[in-house]
Design a protein around this motif. Structure first.
Motif, PDB file in Angstrom:
ATOM      1  N   GLY A  43      -0.272   6.596  12.807  1.00 48.96           N
ATOM      2  CA  GLY A  43       0.327   7.785  12.295  1.00 48.96           C
ATOM      3  C   GLY A  43      -0.472   8.954  12.317  1.00 48.96           C
ATOM      4  O   GLY A  43      -1.493   9.057  13.048  1.00 48.96           O
ATOM      5  N   GLY A  44      -0.017  10.071  11.636  1.00 46.32           N
ATOM      6  CA  GLY A  44      -0.797  11.405  11.418  1.00 46.32           C
ATOM      7  C   GLY A  44      -2.221  11.028  11.083  1.00 46.32           C
ATOM      8  O   GLY A  44      -3.245  11.605  11.843  1.00 46.32           O
ATOM      9  N   PHE A  45      -2.558  10.342  10.115  1.00 46.41           N
ATOM     10  CA  PHE A  45      -4.058   9.796   9.897  1.00 46.41           C
ATOM     11  C   PHE A  45      -4.211   8.564   9.579  1.00 46.41           C
ATOM     12  O   PHE A  45      -5.475   8.163   9.105  1.00 46.41           O
ATOM     13  CB  PHE A  45      -4.454  11.078   8.472  1.00 46.41           C
ATOM     14  N   ALA A  62      -1.559  -3.191   6.857  1.00 42.14           N
ATOM     15  CA  ALA A  62      -2.529  -2.476   6.225  1.00 42.14           C
ATOM     16  C   ALA A  62      -2.716  -1.039   6.937  1.00 42.14           C
ATOM     17  O   ALA A  62      -3.000  -1.033   8.048  1.00 42.14           O
ATOM     18  CB  ALA A  62      -3.766  -3.423   6.281  1.00 42.14           C
ATOM     19  N   LYS A  63      -2.628   0.036   6.046  1.00 39.28           N
ATOM     20  CA  LYS A  63      -2.795   1.191   6.524  1.00 39.28           C
ATOM     21  C   LYS A  63      -4.205   1.779   6.186  1.00 39.28           C
ATOM     22  O   LYS A  63      -4.889   1.626   5.196  1.00 39.28           O
ATOM     23  CB  LYS A  63      -2.117   2.166   5.878  1.00 39.28           C
ATOM     24  N   LEU A  64      -5.045   1.789   7.374  1.00 36.53           N
ATOM     25  CA  LEU A  64      -6.476   2.154   7.316  1.00 36.53           C
ATOM     26  C   LEU A  64      -6.582   3.711   7.523  1.00 36.53           C
ATOM     27  O   LEU A  64      -6.131   4.282   8.595  1.00 36.53           O
ATOM     28  CB  LEU A  64      -7.170   1.340   8.419  1.00 36.53           C
ATOM     29  N   LEU A 111       0.781  -2.793   2.429  1.00 34.82           N
ATOM     30  CA  LEU A 111       1.924  -2.613   2.318  1.00 34.82           C
ATOM     31  C   LEU A 111       2.953  -3.810   2.918  1.00 34.82           C
ATOM     32  O   LEU A 111       2.386  -4.760   3.778  1.00 34.82           O
ATOM     33  CB  LEU A 111       2.627  -1.446   3.245  1.00 34.82           C
ATOM     34  N   GLU A 112       4.098  -4.182   2.266  1.00 35.70           N
ATOM     35  CA  GLU A 112       5.023  -5.063   3.003  1.00 35.70           C
ATOM     36  C   GLU A 112       5.109  -4.966   4.397  1.00 35.70           C
ATOM     37  O   GLU A 112       5.002  -3.978   4.988  1.00 35.70           O
ATOM     38  CB  GLU A 112       6.420  -4.854   2.281  1.00 35.70           C
ATOM     39  N   LEU A 113       4.918  -5.916   5.000  1.00 40.84           N
ATOM     40  CA  LEU A 113       4.975  -6.089   6.694  1.00 40.84           C
ATOM     41  C   LEU A 113       6.526  -5.882   7.216  1.00 40.84           C
ATOM     42  O   LEU A 113       7.418  -6.815   6.796  1.00 40.84           O
ATOM     43  CB  LEU A 113       4.344  -7.381   7.167  1.00 40.84           C
TER      44      LEU A 113
HETATM   45  P1  ADP Z   1       1.175   8.089   8.642  1.00 40.46           P
HETATM   46  O1  ADP Z   1       1.476   8.291   7.467  1.00 40.46           O
HETATM   47  O2  ADP Z   1      -0.355   8.234   8.942  1.00 40.46           O
HETATM   48  O3  ADP Z   1       2.183   8.945   9.731  1.00 40.46           O
HETATM   49  P2  ADP Z   1       2.781   5.748   9.260  1.00 40.46           P
HETATM   50  O4  ADP Z   1       3.330   5.217   7.757  1.00 40.46           O
HETATM   51  O5  ADP Z   1       3.839   6.483  10.072  1.00 40.46           O
HETATM   52  O6  ADP Z   1       1.432   6.418   9.218  1.00 40.46           O
HETATM   53  O7  ADP Z   1       2.655   4.381  10.074  1.00 40.46           O
HETATM   54  C1  ADP Z   1       2.240   4.726  11.283  1.00 40.46           C
HETATM   55  C2  ADP Z   1       2.786   3.391  12.290  1.00 40.46           C
HETATM   56  O8  ADP Z   1       2.219   2.280  12.084  1.00 40.46           O
HETATM   57  C3  ADP Z   1       4.398   3.274  12.147  1.00 40.46           C
HETATM   58  O9  ADP Z   1       5.221   4.225  12.969  1.00 40.46           O
HETATM   59  C4  ADP Z   1       4.651   1.852  12.301  1.00 40.46           C
HETATM   60  O10 ADP Z   1       4.532   1.712  13.861  1.00 40.46           O
HETATM   61  C5  ADP Z   1       3.361   1.089  11.610  1.00 40.46           C
HETATM   62  N1  ADP Z   1       3.599   0.842  10.275  1.00 40.46           N
HETATM   63  C6  ADP Z   1       3.508   1.390   9.133  1.00 40.46           C
HETATM   64  N2  ADP Z   1       4.007   1.039   8.287  1.00 40.46           N
HETATM   65  C7  ADP Z   1       4.151  -0.485   8.679  1.00 40.46           C
HETATM   66  C8  ADP Z   1       4.802  -1.502   7.777  1.00 40.46           C
HETATM   67  N3  ADP Z   1       4.764  -1.553   6.505  1.00 40.46           N
HETATM   68  N4  ADP Z   1       5.190  -2.658   8.718  1.00 40.46           N
HETATM   69  C9  ADP Z   1       5.071  -2.566   9.837  1.00 40.46           C
HETATM   70  N5  ADP Z   1       4.539  -1.441  10.793  1.00 40.46           N
HETATM   71  C10 ADP Z   1       4.011  -0.377  10.082  1.00 40.46           C
END
Ligand code: ADP
Length: 310
Positions: A43-45, A62-64, A111-113
């Motif tokens: 994503g963005g960051f 998991a968002k790293l 987060l929930e997958l």
């Molecule tokens: P950001 O907040 O940095 O923009 P995102 O929330 O958009 O990040 O997540 C980036 C990418 O990661 C999404 O486009 C998706 O492909 C994947 N992703 C994010 N959250 C989930 C989730 N809960 N389950 C599966 N994939 C996810």
């Protein structure tokens, strides 16, 4: 970040283990280990990975977020606001926020997958959806929005890429990076934010401030996009897109079959005066949703091909 936790991550040759250190009330430290799996997206960051808890065998996303990317106070505040808003939300159509922790390198948001990616990937494969599918996905998005607005939260970034699908094909609204919680219902927000194609005209205008109606506008853009296959105001450059939004310049292409009920609903939502847009309940009661019955969930086959009955 969290006062009760201090963490670290360890690299091993086959798999990367992430350790969450939890300070207990008696002063002892317990360790929860996770195995970092498949890369899910960027994503963005944040970089997002599958994470397996070695204890419970629970699989999460998991968002790293690297601490390096959080060196500016503004970035830290933004992340804290996203966490504060998201962790308080509990709804079947909102990505569940499990918990968060940090180590020396990263902040980890569990987060929930959502194993079937987002509506963005779905639309890339399918080009456009049938009305039954649009009814089903829009109804679930509206359900999430009703809950958010009831809790004074505006999402401000409703779009294909923020609508996730689980292995059971349930729709889950995610990414609260641009969300805001109002102090009271009459409050107006002034920050310019959103994604160009989906941004409401009152945000671009900036004069009167904006509120819940910006999510309704984006819902209209979403409905059009699902049924037509491209966003209504899309052009090659952002400035022209903004000009078209302000002039309300869009049409329904002749070569795409869209029902009169769908056209009437989209036209009633894409109105520049936010106060003239329908409420979420008005939308659910419109002929587009009441003309036929539609399933609560779609079969996984529709990830690749249209449902057989339509
Ligand atoms: P950001 O907040 O940095 O923009 P995102 O929330 O958009 O990040 O997540 C980036 C990418 O990661 C999404 O486009 C998706 O492909 C994947 N992703 C994010 N959250 C989930 C989730 N809960 N389950 C599966 N994939 C996810």
């Amino acid at each position: 970040m969290s006062s009760r936790t201090r963490r670290s991550s360890i690299d091993s040759q086959e798999q990367q283990i992430i350790e969450e250190k939890i300070a207990k009330v008696n002063g002892e430290i317990s360790v929860k280990s996770y195995s970092k799996g498949k890369f899910l997206g960027k994503g963005g960051f944040a970089r997002v990975y599958e994470l397996l808890c070695l204890d419970t065998k629970q699989l999460t996303a998991a968002k790293l977020i690297t601490k390096e990317s959080l060196s500016k106070a503004r970035a830290r505040q933004k992340l804290m606001s996203e966490i504060k808003i998201h962790r308080a939300l509990h709804h079947p159509n909102i990505v569940h926020f499990e918990h968060f922790f940090e180590d020396g390198e990263n902040v980890y948001i569990l987060l929930e997958l959502c194993a079937n990616q987002t509506l963005s990937e779905l639309m890339r494969r399918r080009k456009r959806l049938t009305e039954i599918e649009a009814q089903c996905y829009l109804q679930q998005t509206i359900s999430a929005l009703k809950y958010l607005h009831c809790h004074r939260v505006i999402h401000r970034d409703i779009k294909l890429g923020n609508l996730f699908l689980t292995d059971k094909m349930e729709l889950k609204l995610g990414d609260f990076g641009l969300a805001t919680k109002l102090e009271h219902d009459g409050e107006r927000k002034r920050t310019i934010c959103g994604t160009p194609n989906y941004i409401a005209p009152e945000i671009l205008d900036g004069k009167q401030g904006h509120s819940y109606e910006v999510d309704i506008w984006s819902l209209g853009v979403l409905a059009y996009t699902l049924l037509v296959g491209k966003p209504p105001f899309e052009t090659a450059d952002v400035k022209t897109t903004y000009r078209r939004i302000k002039m309300n310049a869009y049409n329904f292409p002749d070569h795409v079959p869209v029902s009169d009920e769908a056209k009437a609903l989209i036209s009633s939502i894409l109105i520049n005066d936010p106060l003239k847009r329908p409420s979420l309940d008005d939308i659910l009661e419109s002929p587009f949703f009441t003309k036929n019955s539609f399933p609560k969930l779609l079969p996984a086959s529709t990830l690749a091909v249209p449902p057989s009955s339509s």
